[in-house]
Write a protein that holds these residues in place. Structure first.
Motif, PDB file in Angstrom:
ATOM      1  N   LYS A  60     -22.799   5.757   6.690  1.00  0.00           N
ATOM      2  CA  LYS A  60     -21.833   6.026   7.756  1.00  0.00           C
ATOM      3  C   LYS A  60     -20.457   5.505   7.355  1.00  0.00           C
ATOM      4  O   LYS A  60     -19.446   6.126   7.642  1.00  0.00           O
ATOM      5  CB  LYS A  60     -22.279   5.378   9.060  1.00  0.00           C
ATOM      6  N   LYS A  61     -20.440   4.350   6.678  1.00  0.00           N
ATOM      7  CA  LYS A  61     -19.173   3.762   6.248  1.00  0.00           C
ATOM      8  C   LYS A  61     -18.445   4.674   5.268  1.00  0.00           C
ATOM      9  O   LYS A  61     -17.249   4.921   5.409  1.00  0.00           O
ATOM     10  CB  LYS A  61     -19.415   2.393   5.605  1.00  0.00           C
ATOM     11  N   ALA A  62     -19.150   5.189   4.273  1.00  0.00           N
ATOM     12  CA  ALA A  62     -18.529   6.077   3.288  1.00  0.00           C
ATOM     13  C   ALA A  62     -17.986   7.331   3.965  1.00  0.00           C
ATOM     14  O   ALA A  62     -16.863   7.759   3.689  1.00  0.00           O
ATOM     15  CB  ALA A  62     -19.520   6.454   2.199  1.00  0.00           C
ATOM     16  N   LEU A  63     -18.781   7.921   4.849  1.00  0.00           N
ATOM     17  CA  LEU A  63     -18.345   9.140   5.538  1.00  0.00           C
ATOM     18  C   LEU A  63     -17.121   8.891   6.410  1.00  0.00           C
ATOM     19  O   LEU A  63     -16.251   9.753   6.529  1.00  0.00           O
ATOM     20  CB  LEU A  63     -19.494   9.720   6.361  1.00  0.00           C
ATOM     21  N   ALA A  64     -17.035   7.702   6.991  1.00  0.00           N
ATOM     22  CA  ALA A  64     -15.876   7.371   7.833  1.00  0.00           C
ATOM     23  C   ALA A  64     -14.617   7.137   6.999  1.00  0.00           C
ATOM     24  O   ALA A  64     -13.507   7.397   7.457  1.00  0.00           O
ATOM     25  CB  ALA A  64     -16.180   6.136   8.676  1.00  0.00           C
ATOM     26  N   GLU A  65     -14.791   6.667   5.762  1.00  0.00           N
ATOM     27  CA  GLU A  65     -13.635   6.324   4.921  1.00  0.00           C
ATOM     28  C   GLU A  65     -13.120   7.474   4.068  1.00  0.00           C
ATOM     29  O   GLU A  65     -11.975   7.451   3.638  1.00  0.00           O
ATOM     30  CB  GLU A  65     -13.989   5.143   4.014  1.00  0.00           C
ATOM     31  N   VAL A  66     -13.944   8.477   3.801  1.00  0.00           N
ATOM     32  CA  VAL A  66     -13.538   9.572   2.918  1.00  0.00           C
ATOM     33  C   VAL A  66     -12.620  10.528   3.678  1.00  0.00           C
ATOM     34  O   VAL A  66     -12.789  10.756   4.875  1.00  0.00           O
ATOM     35  CB  VAL A  66     -14.773  10.295   2.336  1.00  0.00           C
ATOM     36  N   ASN A  67     -11.629  11.073   2.975  1.00  0.00           N
ATOM     37  CA  ASN A  67     -10.675  11.988   3.605  1.00  0.00           C
ATOM     38  C   ASN A  67     -11.287  13.325   3.984  1.00  0.00           C
ATOM     39  O   ASN A  67     -11.125  13.794   5.080  1.00  0.00           O
ATOM     40  CB  ASN A  67      -9.449  12.213   2.705  1.00  0.00           C
ATOM     41  N   ASP A  68     -11.969  13.966   3.036  1.00  0.00           N
ATOM     42  CA  ASP A  68     -12.553  15.279   3.301  1.00  0.00           C
ATOM     43  C   ASP A  68     -13.867  15.393   2.536  1.00  0.00           C
ATOM     44  O   ASP A  68     -13.904  15.846   1.390  1.00  0.00           O
ATOM     45  CB  ASP A  68     -11.583  16.389   2.882  1.00  0.00           C
ATOM     46  N   PHE A  69     -14.938  14.970   3.172  1.00  0.00           N
ATOM     47  CA  PHE A  69     -16.245  14.953   2.513  1.00  0.00           C
ATOM     48  C   PHE A  69     -16.671  16.352   2.079  1.00  0.00           C
ATOM     49  O   PHE A  69     -17.156  16.547   0.970  1.00  0.00           O
ATOM     50  CB  PHE A  69     -17.308  14.334   3.428  1.00  0.00           C
ATOM     51  N   ILE A 128     -28.904   0.095  -1.069  1.00  0.00           N
ATOM     52  CA  ILE A 128     -30.292   0.454  -0.799  1.00  0.00           C
ATOM     53  C   ILE A 128     -30.867  -0.326   0.370  1.00  0.00           C
ATOM     54  O   ILE A 128     -31.887   0.070   0.935  1.00  0.00           O
ATOM     55  CB  ILE A 128     -31.176   0.307  -2.050  1.00  0.00           C
ATOM     56  N   LYS A 129     -30.210  -1.411   0.726  1.00  0.00           N
ATOM     57  CA  LYS A 129     -30.611  -2.185   1.905  1.00  0.00           C
ATOM     58  C   LYS A 129     -29.379  -2.914   2.414  1.00  0.00           C
ATOM     59  O   LYS A 129     -28.643  -3.510   1.629  1.00  0.00           O
ATOM     60  CB  LYS A 129     -31.701  -3.192   1.540  1.00  0.00           C
ATOM     61  N   ASP A 130     -29.153  -2.870   3.713  1.00  0.00           N
ATOM     62  CA  ASP A 130     -28.050  -3.640   4.282  1.00  0.00           C
ATOM     63  C   ASP A 130     -28.334  -3.948   5.740  1.00  0.00           C
ATOM     64  O   ASP A 130     -28.070  -3.132   6.624  1.00  0.00           O
ATOM     65  CB  ASP A 130     -26.716  -2.899   4.140  1.00  0.00           C
ATOM     66  N   THR A 131     -28.895  -5.119   5.965  1.00  0.00           N
ATOM     67  CA  THR A 131     -29.130  -5.564   7.339  1.00  0.00           C
ATOM     68  C   THR A 131     -27.940  -6.369   7.852  1.00  0.00           C
ATOM     69  O   THR A 131     -27.874  -6.680   9.033  1.00  0.00           O
ATOM     70  CB  THR A 131     -30.431  -6.397   7.439  1.00  0.00           C
ATOM     71  N   MET A 132     -26.994  -6.698   6.956  1.00  0.00           N
ATOM     72  CA  MET A 132     -25.769  -7.378   7.371  1.00  0.00           C
ATOM     73  C   MET A 132     -24.858  -6.401   8.116  1.00  0.00           C
ATOM     74  O   MET A 132     -24.243  -6.747   9.106  1.00  0.00           O
ATOM     75  CB  MET A 132     -25.042  -7.974   6.155  1.00  0.00           C
ATOM     76  N   ASN A 133     -24.754  -5.199   7.559  1.00  0.00           N
ATOM     77  CA  ASN A 133     -23.953  -4.141   8.162  1.00  0.00           C
ATOM     78  C   ASN A 133     -24.690  -2.821   7.949  1.00  0.00           C
ATOM     79  O   ASN A 133     -24.490  -2.164   6.930  1.00  0.00           O
ATOM     80  CB  ASN A 133     -22.552  -4.091   7.546  1.00  0.00           C
ATOM     81  N   PRO A 134     -25.541  -2.419   8.886  1.00  0.00           N
ATOM     82  CA  PRO A 134     -26.367  -1.212   8.709  1.00  0.00           C
ATOM     83  C   PRO A 134     -25.564   0.063   8.420  1.00  0.00           C
ATOM     84  O   PRO A 134     -26.109   0.988   7.804  1.00  0.00           O
ATOM     85  CB  PRO A 134     -27.113  -1.099  10.035  1.00  0.00           C
ATOM     86  N   ASP A 135     -24.298   0.133   8.790  1.00  0.00           N
ATOM     87  CA  ASP A 135     -23.483   1.311   8.490  1.00  0.00           C
ATOM     88  C   ASP A 135     -23.204   1.460   6.995  1.00  0.00           C
ATOM     89  O   ASP A 135     -22.761   2.507   6.544  1.00  0.00           O
ATOM     90  CB  ASP A 135     -22.167   1.282   9.257  1.00  0.00           C
ATOM     91  N   ASN A 136     -23.450   0.400   6.220  1.00  0.00           N
ATOM     92  CA  ASN A 136     -23.272   0.459   4.763  1.00  0.00           C
ATOM     93  C   ASN A 136     -24.463   1.090   4.054  1.00  0.00           C
ATOM     94  O   ASN A 136     -24.345   1.490   2.896  1.00  0.00           O
ATOM     95  CB  ASN A 136     -23.094  -0.947   4.183  1.00  0.00           C
ATOM     96  N   ALA A 137     -25.615   1.128   4.694  1.00  0.00           N
ATOM     97  CA  ALA A 137     -26.835   1.596   4.023  1.00  0.00           C
ATOM     98  C   ALA A 137     -26.694   3.059   3.612  1.00  0.00           C
ATOM     99  O   ALA A 137     -26.355   3.909   4.417  1.00  0.00           O
ATOM    100  CB  ALA A 137     -28.042   1.408   4.932  1.00  0.00           C
ATOM    101  N   GLY A 138     -26.943   3.340   2.339  1.00  0.00           N
ATOM    102  CA  GLY A 138     -26.841   4.689   1.792  1.00  0.00           C
ATOM    103  C   GLY A 138     -25.844   4.743   0.654  1.00  0.00           C
ATOM    104  O   GLY A 138     -25.292   3.727   0.221  1.00  0.00           O
ATOM    105  N   LEU A 139     -25.617   5.948   0.168  1.00  0.00           N
ATOM    106  CA  LEU A 139     -24.649   6.135  -0.921  1.00  0.00           C
ATOM    107  C   LEU A 139     -23.242   5.809  -0.438  1.00  0.00           C
ATOM    108  O   LEU A 139     -22.860   6.146   0.689  1.00  0.00           O
ATOM    109  CB  LEU A 139     -24.645   7.586  -1.394  1.00  0.00           C
ATOM    110  N   TYR A 140     -22.483   5.190  -1.321  1.00  0.00           N
ATOM    111  CA  TYR A 140     -21.068   4.980  -1.043  1.00  0.00           C
ATOM    112  C   TYR A 140     -20.228   5.827  -2.006  1.00  0.00           C
ATOM    113  O   TYR A 140     -19.271   6.456  -1.609  1.00  0.00           O
ATOM    114  CB  TYR A 140     -20.689   3.499  -1.170  1.00  0.00           C
ATOM    115  N   THR A 141     -20.638   5.838  -3.272  1.00  0.00           N
ATOM    116  CA  THR A 141     -19.887   6.544  -4.318  1.00  0.00           C
ATOM    117  C   THR A 141     -20.809   7.456  -5.115  1.00  0.00           C
ATOM    118  O   THR A 141     -21.912   7.051  -5.482  1.00  0.00           O
ATOM    119  CB  THR A 141     -19.243   5.538  -5.299  1.00  0.00           C
ATOM    120  N   LEU A 142     -20.340   8.657  -5.395  1.00  0.00           N
ATOM    121  CA  LEU A 142     -21.018   9.569  -6.317  1.00  0.00           C
ATOM    122  C   LEU A 142     -19.960  10.180  -7.221  1.00  0.00           C
ATOM    123  O   LEU A 142     -19.058  10.867  -6.750  1.00  0.00           O
ATOM    124  CB  LEU A 142     -21.777  10.667  -5.571  1.00  0.00           C
ATOM    125  N   ARG A 143     -20.063   9.883  -8.505  1.00  0.00           N
ATOM    126  CA  ARG A 143     -19.132  10.429  -9.499  1.00  0.00           C
ATOM    127  C   ARG A 143     -19.947  11.206 -10.511  1.00  0.00           C
ATOM    128  O   ARG A 143     -20.868  10.660 -11.112  1.00  0.00           O
ATOM    129  CB  ARG A 143     -18.369   9.303 -10.185  1.00  0.00           C
TER     130      ARG A 143
END
Length: 170
Positions: A60-69, A128-143
């Motif tokens: 969710k964090k990556a999707l919120a930060e990217v300009n045009d997914f 791969i795991k983030d119970t500190m901030n669940p919105d971080n869980a998932g891919l952030y970067t794909l190059r």
């Protein structure tokens, strides 16, 4: 008797601490499994040109930060050519944060993917795991780049941290 005890301790430690060192950090068997699972999911989304499946892989964090997914997805689907023949993990590292009983595990993975038309390199940052901030869980970067462009399109992982899918500037 002492030899048996020492051997038992060594065997126990080897089972408990089974890990590999790649690019400076320990990666445990569970992380390797997560990396293999993730590339299969990414490749399936690319092969099926499934925008929703690709989007579902990202945090969710990556999707919120990217300009045009969607623009990044369209670029990737056009850029990646051919049918996948093979893939392998080239290298990986991980980072772990623990705070007040909560944990965040960031996995950085470099893959080599070969199609019947081209050879590619993938770089992924995956929480791969983030119970500190669940919105971080998932891919952030794909190059994804052509393997022949590694020297100009890849650098230190810290320089490649971007939300979403990498699209070179035109």
């Amino acid at each position: 008797m002492i030899k048996k005890i020492v051997l038992l301790i060594l065997l126990t430690n080897s089972f408990m601490l089974t890990s590999c060192l790649y690019r400076g950090g320990p990666v445990y068997v569970g992380e390797e499994r997560a990396a293999k699972k993730r590339i299969k999911e990414i490749l399936a989304a690319i092969e099926n040109k499934d925008k929703e499946a690709m989007k579902a892989l990202f945090s969710k964090k990556a999707l919120a930060e990217v300009n045009d997914f969607d623009e990044g997805v369209d670029y990737l689907f056009d850029f990646f050519q051919g049918d996948v023949q093979s893939w392998e993990i080239d290298a990986w590292s991980s980072g772990e944060s623990i705070e007040r009983g909560k944990k965040s595990i960031m996995l950085r993975v470099w893959y080599i993917v070969t199609t019947d038309k081209e050879k590619y390199m993938f770089f992924v940052i995956d929480y791969i795991k983030d119970t500190m901030n669940p919105d971080n869980a998932g891919l952030y970067t794909l190059r994804v780049i052509k393997a022949e462009d590694e020297e100009t399109e890849f650098g230190y992982w810290q320089d490649m941290v971007i939300p979403g899918i990498y699209k070179p500037e035109q």
